[in-house]
Scaffold this motif. Structure first.
Motif, PDB file in Angstrom:
ATOM      1  N   TYR A 172       0.802  -1.220   0.000  1.00 54.77           N
ATOM      2  CA  TYR A 172       0.000   0.000   0.000  1.00 54.77           C
ATOM      3  C   TYR A 172       0.838   1.274   0.000  1.00 54.77           C
ATOM      4  O   TYR A 172       0.360   2.328  -0.399  1.00 54.77           O
ATOM      5  N   SER A 229      -5.899   1.851  -7.104  1.00 58.79           N
ATOM      6  CA  SER A 229      -6.906   2.878  -7.362  1.00 58.79           C
ATOM      7  C   SER A 229      -7.507   2.735  -8.763  1.00 58.79           C
ATOM      8  O   SER A 229      -8.724   2.797  -8.940  1.00 58.79           O
ATOM      9  N   GLU A 237     -11.288  11.831  -4.264  1.00 61.83           N
ATOM     10  CA  GLU A 237     -10.730  11.684  -2.919  1.00 61.83           C
ATOM     11  C   GLU A 237     -10.497  10.212  -2.587  1.00 61.83           C
ATOM     12  O   GLU A 237      -9.463   9.852  -2.036  1.00 61.83           O
ATOM     13  N   VAL A 238     -11.464   9.351  -2.917  1.00 61.17           N
ATOM     14  CA  VAL A 238     -11.295   7.914  -2.674  1.00 61.17           C
ATOM     15  C   VAL A 238     -10.136   7.382  -3.507  1.00 61.17           C
ATOM     16  O   VAL A 238      -9.273   6.656  -3.001  1.00 61.17           O
ATOM     17  N   SER A 298      -6.826   8.503  -1.879  1.00 56.93           N
ATOM     18  CA  SER A 298      -6.470   8.061  -0.523  1.00 56.93           C
ATOM     19  C   SER A 298      -6.691   6.574  -0.253  1.00 56.93           C
ATOM     20  O   SER A 298      -6.403   6.112   0.853  1.00 56.93           O
ATOM     21  N   LEU A 299      -7.162   5.813  -1.232  1.00 58.10           N
ATOM     22  CA  LEU A 299      -7.526   4.419  -1.008  1.00 58.10           C
ATOM     23  C   LEU A 299      -6.387   3.600  -0.390  1.00 58.10           C
ATOM     24  O   LEU A 299      -6.556   2.973   0.657  1.00 58.10           O
ATOM     25  N   SER A 309      -3.569   4.477   1.123  1.00 57.32           N
ATOM     26  CA  SER A 309      -3.108   4.920   2.451  1.00 57.32           C
ATOM     27  C   SER A 309      -4.131   4.570   3.531  1.00 57.32           C
ATOM     28  O   SER A 309      -3.760   4.220   4.651  1.00 57.32           O
ATOM     29  N   LYS A 310      -5.404   4.650   3.209  1.00 56.10           N
ATOM     30  CA  LYS A 310      -6.439   4.284   4.183  1.00 56.10           C
ATOM     31  C   LYS A 310      -6.437   2.772   4.436  1.00 56.10           C
ATOM     32  O   LYS A 310      -6.598   2.326   5.578  1.00 56.10           O
ATOM     33  N   GLU A 337      -3.903   1.606   6.887  1.00 57.17           N
ATOM     34  CA  GLU A 337      -4.220   1.871   8.292  1.00 57.17           C
ATOM     35  C   GLU A 337      -5.110   0.793   8.918  1.00 57.17           C
ATOM     36  O   GLU A 337      -5.281   0.769  10.131  1.00 57.17           O
ATOM     37  N   ILE A 338      -5.676  -0.075   8.096  1.00 59.73           N
ATOM     38  CA  ILE A 338      -6.635  -1.061   8.592  1.00 59.73           C
ATOM     39  C   ILE A 338      -5.926  -2.377   8.884  1.00 59.73           C
ATOM     40  O   ILE A 338      -5.423  -3.042   7.970  1.00 59.73           O
TER      41      ILE A 338
END
Length: 161
Positions: free
Chosen positions: A10, A20, A40-41, A44-45, A47-48, A51-52
């Protein structure tokens, strides 16, 4: 033709861009809803997802071109007391369909699930997506039911926005 199937990094720009692009292509397909992802999605997909905890993605590359994607999330079976991998998105670019790309990606997901001690893979599929259903059946998936008399499980949602 050279095919590479691997976990997405990622934080790698090439992988993030491929992720993306592939998910946006899936979103614009009728089976993905027919609407592009917001900018925006798209931006940032990756990087978000990074975080999960328990999120992972498998990417397919054919001749160094992004060809397919499976996004997965770890879950837990209370009945088996073991982890589960939920397959959330499966996408193969139209030019690479029919080449076995989804089967290769599924095999990688299964390998990861077995390494993590999972008891099963889960996914949802639209009733009208008969091509995907056939591919999933060929790979070993079937409708989930505890008892035939009570029928198969249904996947429902309740949007919060």
């Amino acid at each position: 033709m050279t095919t590479e199937i691997r976990l997405a990094d990622y934080l790698n720009t090439k992988d993030a861009d491929a992720l993306s692009m592939l998910l946006n292509a899936y979103a614009t397909d009728p089976m993905g809803g027919g609407e592009p992802l917001s900018l925006e999605v798209q931006k940032s997909l990756a990087s978000k997802l990074a975080e999960i905890e328990g999120a992972f993605s498998v990417l397919a590359w054919v001749d160094d071109k992004p060809a397919g994607l499976i996004n997965c999330f770890m879950a837990f079976s209370t009945f088996k007391c073991k982890p589960i991998v939920n397959i959330h998105d499966v996408a193969v670019m139209s030019e690479f369909r029919g080449l076995g790309v989804s089967r290769l990606m599924m095999a990688k997901v299964e390998e990861i699930a077995r390494e993590r001690g999972c008891c099963k893979l889960t996914l949802e599929v639209l009733e009208g997506n008969t091509l995907a259903q056939a591919a999933y059946r060929n790979y070993g998936f079937s409708g989930y039911e505890l008892d035939e008399a009570n029928g198969k499980a249904l996947f429902w949602e309740m949007p919060l926005s």
